[in-house]
Design an enzyme around this catalytic site. Sequence first.
Site, PDB file in Angstrom:
ATOM      1  N   ASP A  23      -4.406   7.291   6.412  1.00 15.66           N
ATOM      2  CA  ASP A  23      -3.350   7.291   5.393  1.00 15.66           C
ATOM      3  C   ASP A  23      -1.999   7.191   6.101  1.00 15.66           C
ATOM      4  O   ASP A  23      -1.700   7.989   6.984  1.00 15.66           O
ATOM      5  CB  ASP A  23      -3.437   8.587   4.581  1.00 15.66           C
ATOM      6  CG  ASP A  23      -2.475   8.605   3.403  1.00 15.66           C
ATOM      7  OD1 ASP A  23      -2.926   8.913   2.292  1.00 15.66           O
ATOM      8  OD2 ASP A  23      -1.280   8.323   3.588  1.00 15.66           O
ATOM      9  N   ASP A 117      -1.902   1.897   1.333  1.00 16.30           N
ATOM     10  CA  ASP A 117      -1.674   2.640   2.584  1.00 16.30           C
ATOM     11  C   ASP A 117      -2.831   3.526   3.010  1.00 16.30           C
ATOM     12  O   ASP A 117      -2.674   4.347   3.896  1.00 16.30           O
ATOM     13  CB  ASP A 117      -0.363   3.449   2.500  1.00 16.30           C
ATOM     14  CG  ASP A 117      -0.553   4.866   1.985  1.00 16.30           C
ATOM     15  OD1 ASP A 117      -1.383   5.051   1.072  1.00 16.30           O
ATOM     16  OD2 ASP A 117       0.113   5.767   2.513  1.00 16.30           O
ATOM     17  N   GLU A 118      -3.982   3.352   2.389  1.00 12.26           N
ATOM     18  CA  GLU A 118      -5.035   4.342   2.578  1.00 12.26           C
ATOM     19  C   GLU A 118      -6.413   3.674   2.551  1.00 12.26           C
ATOM     20  O   GLU A 118      -6.651   2.808   1.714  1.00 12.26           O
ATOM     21  CB  GLU A 118      -4.931   5.270   1.366  1.00 12.26           C
ATOM     22  CG  GLU A 118      -5.407   6.645   1.510  1.00 12.26           C
ATOM     23  CD  GLU A 118      -5.355   7.325   0.141  1.00 12.26           C
ATOM     24  OE1 GLU A 118      -6.258   8.112  -0.125  1.00 12.26           O
ATOM     25  OE2 GLU A 118      -4.449   7.053  -0.652  1.00 12.26           O
TER      26      GLU A 118
HETATM   27  P1  TTP Z   1       0.951   8.434  -0.443  1.00 12.06           P
HETATM   28  O1  TTP Z   1       0.035   8.124   0.685  1.00 12.06           O
HETATM   29  O2  TTP Z   1       0.505   9.396  -1.479  1.00 12.06           O
HETATM   30  O3  TTP Z   1       2.341   8.982   0.110  1.00 12.06           O
HETATM   31  P2  TTP Z   1       3.170   8.551   1.386  1.00 12.06           P
HETATM   32  O4  TTP Z   1       2.427   7.575   2.241  1.00 12.06           O
HETATM   33  O5  TTP Z   1       4.510   8.083   0.937  1.00 12.06           O
HETATM   34  O6  TTP Z   1       3.377   9.928   2.140  1.00 12.06           O
HETATM   35  P3  TTP Z   1       2.288  10.791   2.969  1.00 12.06           P
HETATM   36  O7  TTP Z   1       2.797  10.836   4.369  1.00 12.06           O
HETATM   37  O8  TTP Z   1       2.295  12.134   2.316  1.00 12.06           O
HETATM   38  O9  TTP Z   1       0.974  10.066   2.848  1.00 12.06           O
HETATM   39  O10 TTP Z   1       1.317   7.098  -1.197  1.00 12.06           O
HETATM   40  C1  TTP Z   1       1.516   5.856  -0.533  1.00 12.06           C
HETATM   41  C2  TTP Z   1       2.614   5.061  -1.177  1.00 12.06           C
HETATM   42  O11 TTP Z   1       2.331   4.846  -2.562  1.00 12.06           O
HETATM   43  C3  TTP Z   1       3.954   5.765  -1.147  1.00 12.06           C
HETATM   44  O12 TTP Z   1       4.672   5.502   0.050  1.00 12.06           O
HETATM   45  C4  TTP Z   1       4.652   5.214  -2.370  1.00 12.06           C
HETATM   46  C5  TTP Z   1       3.525   4.888  -3.334  1.00 12.06           C
HETATM   47  N1  TTP Z   1       3.439   5.935  -4.396  1.00 12.06           N
HETATM   48  C6  TTP Z   1       4.050   5.686  -5.624  1.00 12.06           C
HETATM   49  O13 TTP Z   1       4.599   4.611  -5.845  1.00 12.06           O
HETATM   50  N2  TTP Z   1       3.993   6.673  -6.584  1.00 12.06           N
HETATM   51  C7  TTP Z   1       3.398   7.890  -6.371  1.00 12.06           C
HETATM   52  O14 TTP Z   1       3.399   8.758  -7.271  1.00 12.06           O
HETATM   53  C8  TTP Z   1       2.771   8.129  -5.101  1.00 12.06           C
HETATM   54  C9  TTP Z   1       2.090   9.448  -4.818  1.00 12.06           C
HETATM   55  C10 TTP Z   1       2.825   7.126  -4.151  1.00 12.06           C
HETATM   56 MG    MG Z   2       0.423   7.926   2.745  1.00 11.16          MG
END
Ligand code: TTP
Ligand code: MG
Length: 371
Positions: A23, A117-118
């Site tokens: 992730d 992203d995952e």
């Molecule tokens: P996430 O992997 O949940 O968050 P992140 O990568 O920004 O942070 P972390 O280090 O905690 O993993 O989500 C990935 C992307 O998806 C995030 O950068 C933006 C998008 N996203 C949204 O558009 N709306 C949301 O509610 C969430 C949770 C994420």
């Molecule tokens: Mg993330």
Amino acid sequence: MEGSDPPPRPAMSAPTRKIVHIDMDAFYASVEQRDEPALRGKPIAVGGSGRRGVVMTASYEARRFGVHSAMPSARARRLCPDLLFVRPRFEAYKEASKVMRGVFKEYTSLVEPLSLDEAFLDVTSPLKGPPSATLIARQIKTAILERTGLTSSAGVASNKFLAKVASGMNKPDGLTVVTPGEAEAFIAALPIEKFFGVGPATAKRFKALGIRTGEDLRERSRPELVQHFGKAGHWYYRISRGIDDRPVSTSRERKSLSAERTFSDDLATLHDMDEKLSEIAEEVARRMAKCKLTGRTVTVKIKYHDFVIATRSRTVPSGISSTEDITAVARMLLHGEPPKRPVRLLGIGIAKLRETDSVGAQLVFDLPGEK
Ligand code: TTP
Ligand code: MG
């Protein structure tokens, strides 16, 4: 990973798998900071800055002020007056995502992307690299950093549930391994919110039953969990023991998504049904947000006390994803012909799904004229 630890399920179990969950860290915000040096080291939020704007994600500098995903931008600005707002550039995120997937494919063909992203990777029999899932995860993180300039966090375990929780444990730039021998203690200490499938509404129900951690969950019998949570009770029973046989599935174009609930006491009034329906809508909305989807066809499923099942559907002109919108359509379907007999199960399904990446911007931003 395998070491001399006793296998978790001695009889009938599949050979121990090696699952990696990757992730990206603060994904959209990190891409923006990478591409605009003036944003580096600063608290930034990707999203709309206008009155109805919402934070999609925040840089780690901004998270220190309590800013997080899905927070109204106005509130984020109050928490962090120096917060810099940046419009999303989905093309840049998709490009980074493509590069990451290229790295994954070098190590295994068993890749299940969950969002841009995952992803889950099954590296039980990798195509290349050292014979250790932990070392492979490290190599993957390094390759992603070299090729995209972005950091990621990895979780390594014997199933998807544990790998996913593990990847979130030491963010950013983390690498967390849960060996089969550690799994039991790891799960026991987990807050109930961290369990797969437990959203805010379900967490509240667990807490009302005195279940706050994995350890509490494990103490409950299967019949008790099924009584309270229906079919999901079986899942919670197994997951509290670290049992998750879900394969890493490479074909995951979703056609529909649904949630349903069986009630311990049949519902007799429309008022009660409305209330449950919005809880179910909340779960559907949460899962859609997770997968970044919107949908156009809403289906309500009703199972009466005599087990007769009815379904009703409605397709709306444009994609919806919020709890409010899903609840509104579901209620309209329910009220169209209010059930005249007690109801033992309600469900909501949503289909005609699309990824929000291409359409989401309009839904969450004030468009022209923003600051
Ligand atoms: P996430 O992997 O949940 O968050 P992140 O990568 O920004 O942070 P972390 O280090 O905690 O993993 O989500 C990935 C992307 O998806 C995030 O950068 C933006 C998008 N996203 C949204 O558009 N709306 C949301 O509610 C969430 C949770 C994420
Ligand atoms: Mg993330």
